[in-house]
Design an enzyme around this catalytic site. Structure first.
Site, PDB file in Angstrom:
ATOM      1  N   ASP A 386     -36.455 -32.553 -53.891  1.00  0.00           N
ATOM      2  CA  ASP A 386     -35.403 -33.257 -53.263  1.00  0.00           C
ATOM      3  C   ASP A 386     -34.458 -34.328 -54.261  1.00  0.00           C
ATOM      4  OD1 ASP A 386     -33.363 -33.773 -51.049  1.00  0.00           O
ATOM      5  OD2 ASP A 386     -35.064 -34.245 -49.703  1.00  0.00           O
ATOM      6  N   GLU A 389     -30.127 -33.910 -57.818  1.00  0.00           N
ATOM      7  CA  GLU A 389     -28.587 -33.538 -58.602  1.00  0.00           C
ATOM      8  C   GLU A 389     -28.558 -34.334 -59.956  1.00  0.00           C
ATOM      9  OE1 GLU A 389     -29.002 -34.492 -55.342  1.00  0.00           O
ATOM     10  OE2 GLU A 389     -28.477 -32.817 -54.260  1.00  0.00           O
ATOM     11  N   ASP A 456     -27.704 -31.120 -47.352  1.00  0.00           N
ATOM     12  CA  ASP A 456     -27.628 -32.097 -45.921  1.00  0.00           C
ATOM     13  C   ASP A 456     -26.438 -31.837 -45.461  1.00  0.00           C
ATOM     14  OD1 ASP A 456     -30.107 -32.978 -46.971  1.00  0.00           O
ATOM     15  OD2 ASP A 456     -29.218 -34.974 -47.439  1.00  0.00           O
TER      16      ASP A 456
END
Length: 664
Positions: A386, A389, A456
């Site tokens: 998770d 980025e 998300d």
């Protein structure tokens, strides 16, 4: 005049201080690099060893004003264009003598088609190509704009939550182009030209394939950047997740209920905060007193545990001082090595946290060793990467300093290099399969077993509609394993009848996605910065009707799994995406280049999601070149036609290519 130097597999062109190297790089493909004075050999792009190298020919005019480079059916024409007194070297790319792509000068004097400059804000590169207003462009990773054809957009080349930057474009003119530079930048897809920009970097680098079909281009692209491995059969089943399960007993209770209802559960996920502190890379013993026993019971039920691993390191972590001392955290150009705020366990407020640096081989090795000690040795084999980025706050990569280079120049590779740490670790342990659920990716990520989900996203009909082109686009960009949070992530009340309808339609869509996964942060949600688990998110949380429909679709997915497994094998072998735009299989049908709300799952399944509240039928375009069978009533329809089919709440329209033995 143009100075030409020929090697067996490359040609180098020089004019003044500019140098361009054109190399054979795979089927119907070349690599082009341009720099000032010289070509730097070190790069952090996606191209490793060329998959195939063919001899190149060079035919240059004696006066040095033009040269033609040949490679089979492909040729490159280099012309010294006089401009208006300031000559510049211009390239055109042809297949079978037909011009497919040509460079465009930005101005009659300066700059030309490419620019490499340094100013007060650092270095910058630009590269421009001519583009016809009728050209259609696809790919670039995954974005939330809801478009499949990207023509007319300006797209930032930067990683963000829900915005996955993979700089590969597929054109209706018969080319695929990978901007092989991980610098932060943008691409402008204007009516008359396409312009690529990169910051903090000084060398232009792109890979270009000119092949007769989209499938041929995508196959050559996969050869160049790496094919996805074979997806294990268990991964095509149903995955269950929610914001946070707070203990091993809660996880087991959910898995037992699926078992008791006779519903196969392939994966259950323990999300964030299962650790004592972020960056400890282990289970919290108060919540997971017997993880070994939990894993054994899950295995007996046919369920695997996926564990969330974040790349962030809390100031409370037992590893932070060692990682800082060994230089394993991402450095900064100014300020201390903190890059985000997060409220972890034991914090009464959010505190600054750091990111580790996966571009550093020593940092990848260190992280994997902690993973082995905290999870692998217990039997965990599935990893959720998770916030990879990385999720900066503020989101300014220019202040970062990585082992591999300055933040603006290399930060887009972060998710790929993070995945590489787990791929290398699993491979060194002799594991046959690695499946990594990631929130971001870059070119070449697929070869490390990366599955991307769309981040998300909102629990809205608009967000559901956007998932269809998003999934097709990232498939074109080279990621065949893809999924979304069924129902969206940020909210959604399971007791609300309106939201229940959205949940049902999203679940039906998810049934036909490459990966089938339920996740979300449901109401009642906690206050910002708290660490509670959020609302329930199992199929029985949404009322009896949704429970029944979802259970039926889990059973349908089980019936489809042999077919989906074969599609995944094809994706691995050929580079074709599993969830794909109609244009991939039916490029001869002009309508298929504009359909954005339908997709193919493999070659034989046409999926037509419902994305409007209250809709109980929908219009469907059937690709020309095949007949299509409705599995509900057996009716067969000719391709090239538009039909309307019923779509009761319990199902969405799905058609099967006539001649296929597939049944639903």
């Amino acid at each position: 005049m143009i100075e030409c130097t020929q090697g067996e597999h490359h040609v180098e062109l020089r004019y003044r201080h500019d140098v361009i190297r054109i190399e054979s790089w795979g089927r119907d493909a070349i690599r082009v690099r341009a720099g000032r004075h010289r070509i730097a050999e070190e790069d952090h792009g996606a191209l490793g060893t060329p998959p195939l190298r063919e001899a190149m020919t060079l035919d240059a005019l004696p006066e040095g004003t033009e040269a033609t480079i040949g490679l089979g059916a492909i040729s490159v024409r280099a012309v010294l264009d006089p401009g208006s007194g300031n000559p510049r070297l211009m390239l055109s790319f042809l297949r079978d003598g037909r011009e497919i792509l040509t460079e465009a000068a930005e101005h009659f004097w300066w700059p030309g088609p490419r620019s490499i400059s340094r100013g007060p804000d650092g270095s910058q590169i630009r590269q421009s190509f001519v583009s016809d207003p009728s050209e259609r462009l696809y790919g670039l990773g995954q974005h939330s704009h809801g478009r499949l054809d990207l023509k007319g957009l300006v797209v930032d080349l930067i990683q963000r939550n829900g915005e996955v930057s993979i700089p590969f474009l597929l054109s209706s003119r018969g080319y695929g182009l990978l901007w092989n530079n991980p610098a932060v930048g943008r691409v402008e897809l204007a009516a008359d030209r396409t312009r690529w920009t990169g910051h903090g970097t000084e060398q232009i680098d792109y890979w270009l394939c000119l092949a007769p079909t989209p499938a041929g281009i995508l196959g050559s692209y996969a050869d160049a950047v790496g094919h996805a491995p074979q997806l294990p059969e268990w991964a095509t089943g149903f995955w269950q997740s929610r914001l946070r399960y707070t203990s091993q007993e809660e996880i087991l209770q959910v898995a037992r209920r699926y078992r008791d209802e006779g519903l196969p559960l392939s994966v259950i996920v323990t999300d964030f905060l299962h650790w004592p502190a972020m960056g400890d890379y282990c289970f919290d013993p108060e919540e997971y007193p017997d993880p070994d026993g939990m894993l054994r019971e899950l295995e007996a039920m046919g369920t695997r545990l996926m564990v969330s691993v974040w790349p962030t390191v809390s100031p409370h972590s037992r590893n932070v001082e060692e990682m800082r001392a060994k230089g394993l955290l991402v450095a900064t150009e100014a300020g201390v090595e903190y890059h985000q705020e997060f409220k972890d366990k034991g914090m009464d407020r959010p505190l600054p946290v750091s990111f580790y640096d996966p571009t550093n081989p020593a940092a990848r090795s260190y992280l994997w060793q902690r993973i082995v000690e905290g999870y692998y040795d217990l039997g965990v084999r599935l990893w959720w990467l998770d916030a990879c980025e990385p999720e900066l706050s503020p989101g300014h990569p220019g202040n970062l300093s990585f082992y591999s280079g300055q933040g603006l120049a290399v930060s887009n590779t972060y998710p790929r290099e993070h995945a590489r740490a787990f791929w290398e670790g699993m491979t060194d342990r002799g594991e046959r399969h690695t499946v990594l659920l990631c929130r971001s990716a870059w070119a070449g990520s697929a070869r490390y077993g990366v599955a991307v989900w769309s981040g998300d996203i909102a629990p809205t009909w608009q967000a559901l509609r956007a998932q269809i082109p998003a999934g097709m686009s990232i498939g074109i960009a080279g990621i065949p394993w893809w999924t979304s949070d069924i129902g969206g992530f940020h909210g959604g009340d399971p007791a609300d009848p309106d939201y229940q309808e959205l949940f049902i339609r999203w679940f039906e869509f998810g049934t036909f996605c490459p990966l089938f996964r339920l996740h979300g942060h449901r109401e009642p949600r906690e206050a910002v910065g708290a660490v509670s688990p959020g609302g329930p998110n199992e199929i029985w949380s949404y009322g009896p009707q949704a429970h029944r429909i979802a259970a039926d679709h889990i059973r349908m997915r089980e019936r489809l799994r042999p077919y989906i497994d074969s599609v995944m094998d094809q994706a691995s072998a050929t580079g074709l995406p599993a969830m794909r735009a109609l244009l991939v299989d039916f490029p001869q049908d002009p309508r298929c280049w504009s359909v954005e709300d339908q997709f193919l799952l493999g070659p034989d399944l046409l999926v037509c999601p419902i994305t409007e509240p209250g809709a109980r039928q929908r219009q469907i375009y059937l690709p020309d070149g095949a007949q299509w069978r409705d599995p509900v009533d057996g009716a067969v329809y000719d391709g090239g036609t538009t039909i309307t089919l019923p779509a009761p709440l319990e199902r969405i329209p799905v058609l099967i290519r006539q001649g296929s033995e597939l049944e639903i």
